[in-house]
Enzyme design. Structure first.
Site, short mmCIF file in Angstrom:
data_model
loop_
_atom_site.label_atom_id
_atom_site.label_comp_id
_atom_site.label_asym_id
_atom_site.label_seq_id
_atom_site.Cartn_x
_atom_site.Cartn_y
_atom_site.Cartn_z
NE ARG A 84 -1.29 -1.37 -27.03
CZ ARG A 84 -1.94 -0.49 -27.75
NH1 ARG A 84 -1.73 0.80 -27.59
NH2 ARG A 84 -2.81 -0.89 -28.67
CB ILE B 273 0.98 9.78 -8.52
CG1 ILE B 273 1.74 9.52 -7.21
CG2 ILE B 273 0.68 8.48 -9.23
CD1 ILE B 273 0.87 8.88 -6.15
CG ASP B 274 5.12 12.44 -6.09
OD1 ASP B 274 4.14 11.82 -5.64
OD2 ASP B 274 6.29 12.13 -5.86
CG MET C 48 1.13 8.61 -1.63
SD MET C 48 1.69 7.33 -2.75
CE MET C 48 2.14 6.05 -1.60
CB ALA D 69 -11.80 18.89 0.57
O1 F6P Z 1 6.97 9.48 -5.94
C1 F6P Z 1 5.78 8.74 -5.94
C2 F6P Z 1 5.42 8.31 -4.55
O2 F6P Z 1 4.22 7.57 -4.62
C3 F6P Z 1 5.31 9.43 -3.52
O3 F6P Z 1 4.08 10.14 -3.62
C4 F6P Z 1 5.47 8.67 -2.24
O4 F6P Z 1 5.96 9.51 -1.21
C5 F6P Z 1 6.50 7.64 -2.61
O5 F6P Z 1 6.42 7.47 -4.01
C6 F6P Z 1 6.30 6.30 -1.93
O6 F6P Z 1 7.38 5.51 -2.27
P1 F6P Z 1 7.40 3.93 -2.05
O7 F6P Z 1 6.46 3.32 -3.06
O8 F6P Z 1 8.81 3.56 -2.30
O9 F6P Z 1 6.92 3.67 -0.66
#
Ligand code: F6P
Length: 319
Positions: A21, A126-127, A169, A186
Site C-alpha cells: 500500500r 517471520i524467520d 517456525m 518459558a
Molecule cells: O520462511 C518462512 C517460513 O514460515 C519458515 O519459518 C518455514 O520453515 C517455512 O516458511 C514454511 O514454508 P511453507 O509455507 O512453504 O510450508
C-alpha cells in the site's frame, strides 16, 4: 521512471500489505504508474498482474498475508526464466521493481539487478534471518501470535502438571524460539544456532520438579530437532508427563501488529523514494529505528547471528 512493479515472494507474512500500500501510494503521489504482479516471480513470468490505483490498495492495511499473493517459483531460478522476466518488464515499460520477501526473494532481486533491472528489496520473513535490518516484516506479528498460544498452553500445563514442547517456525533461525521464550517466561529454548544439551535440560527440569514446580514450557525452533523426540526424552529421563504442540502456519497469519503496519509503511515508502531517486540494487532495512539502504550484494553474502545472546538470556531467565 514512469511505471514501477511490485511483487511479494516466498513465504507470506503480516505487514506485506502495508508495504504494498505504501509503495503504491508513494509512487502514485509522484505520478508514477504501479503494476502489481500476482504470486511473486511467477506473476512476472506469466505475466499475471493488475494495475494498482489508490482504490486497489484500500482496505488491506489491517489484513494479514499479501493480497498480491505469494509463491516460490522454480522457473525463476533458471537463467531462461530470469531472461523471460526481464523481457516482460521491458515490454511492459516497467522501469523499476519493489520486491518484498525473504532471503530467497532477495537473491532473486539481486539476480535481476545484475541483469540491469533497477530493484529495491524489502525484507519480509517471520524467520528474522535477514541481515542489515533489526526486524524483518512479519516477525513482530508472528511473535505476538506465538505469545498468545504459549500463554494459553501455560494455563493447561499448570492445571495438569505437564511439560510442553512447543515447536515454532524459523527454518534455520532460532530468533522466534529465543525471543518468544524470553517474552513468555518459558523454562527453556532450543535453537539451531546453539547445540542443545538434553542432559542439561532434563537436569533443570528435574530440579524444578524437586522444588515443586511441576509444569514447564520448552520452546523448540523447528530447525533444532524433533519435538516428539525431545518430549519422549524428558518423559523417559524424569518421568515428567509431556505433550507436544506444533504451532505451524498459525504463526504466519493474522492482523499485522502496529509495529508491522508501521514498518511496512515506512519500508514501502522508502523503497519507492529510493527507486525514483535513481538508487538501485539495495534493500531497505530498519537499523536503530532509521530506514537504511544496504547493497543487496552485501545483504546476500552476510549472515545474521544474534540468536546466541538471546538464547543465553532465555536460559538465564528460565531457571
Ligand atoms: O520462511 C518462512 C517460513 O514460515 C519458515 O519459518 C518455514 O520453515 C517455512 O516458511 C514454511 O514454508 P511453507 O509455507 O512453504 O510450508
Amino acid at each position: 521512471m514512469k511505471k514501477i512493479g511490485i511483487l511479494t515472494s516466498g513465504g507470506d507474512c503480516s505487514g506485506m500489505n502495508a508495504a504494498i500500500r505504501a509503495a503504491t501510494r508513494t509512487a502514485l503521489g509522484h505520478g508514477v504508474e504501479v503494476i502489481g504482479f500476482r504470486k511473486g516471480y511467477a506473476g512476472l513470468l506469466k505475466p499475471d498482474f493488475l494495475e494498482m490505483g489508490t482504490k486497489e490498495v484500500a482496505g488491506i492495511l489491517h489484513r494479514g498475508g499479501t493480497f498480491l499473493q505469494s509463491a516460490r517459483s522454480e522457473e525463476f531460478r533458471t537463467p531462461l526464466g530470469r531472461e523471460k522476466a526481464v523481457r516482460h518488464l521491458e515490454e511492459m515499460g516497467i522501469g523499476g521493481l519493489v520486491i518484498i520477501g525473504g532471503d530467497g526473494s532477495l537473491n532473486g532481486a539481486l539476480a535481476l539487478h545484475r541483469m540491469g533491472v533497477p530493484v529495491i528489496g524489502i525484507p519480509a520473513s517471520i524467520d528474522n534471518d535477514i541481515p542489515f535490518t533489526d526486524m524483518a516484516l512479519g516477525v513482530d506479528t508472528a511473535l505476538n501470535n506465538i505469545l498468545y498460544a504459549i500463554d494459553c498452553i501455560k494455563d493447561t500445563a499448570s492445571s495438569h502438571d505437564r511439560a510442553f514442547v512447543i515447536e515454532v517456525m524459523g527454518r534455520n533461525s532460532g530468533y522466534l524460539a529465543a525471543t518468544s521464550a524470553i517474552a513468555s517466561g518459558a523454562e527453556y529454548a532450543i535453537v539451531p544456532e546453539v547445540e542443545c544439551d538434553l542432559a542439561d535440560l532434563c537436569e533443570q527440569l528435574r530440579h524444578r520438579w524437586e522444588e515443586g514446580r511441576s509444569n514447564a514450557i520448552i520452546v523448540l525452533a523447528e530447525g533444532a530437532g524433533k519435538a516428539q523426540n525431545i518430549a519422549d526424552t524428558i518423559k523417559d529421563v524424569i518421568g515428567f508427563e509431556t505433550r507436544v504442540t506444533v504451532l505451524g502456519h498459525y504463526q504466519r497469519g493474522g492482523a499485522p501488529s502496529v509495529f508491522d503496519r508501521l514498518l511496512g509503511s515506512r519500508l514501502g515508502h522508502a523503497a519507492v523514494e529510493l527507486l525514483l531517486a535513481g538508487q538501485k540494487g539495495k534493500m531497505v532495512g530498519l537499523c536503530c529505528n532509521a530506514i537504511v539502504p544496504t547493497l543487496l550484494e552485501t545483504v546476500v553474502v552476510s549472515e545474521r547471528r544474534q540468536q546466541d545472546d538471546l538464547h543465553s538470556l532465555s536460559l538465564i531467565l528460565g531457571i
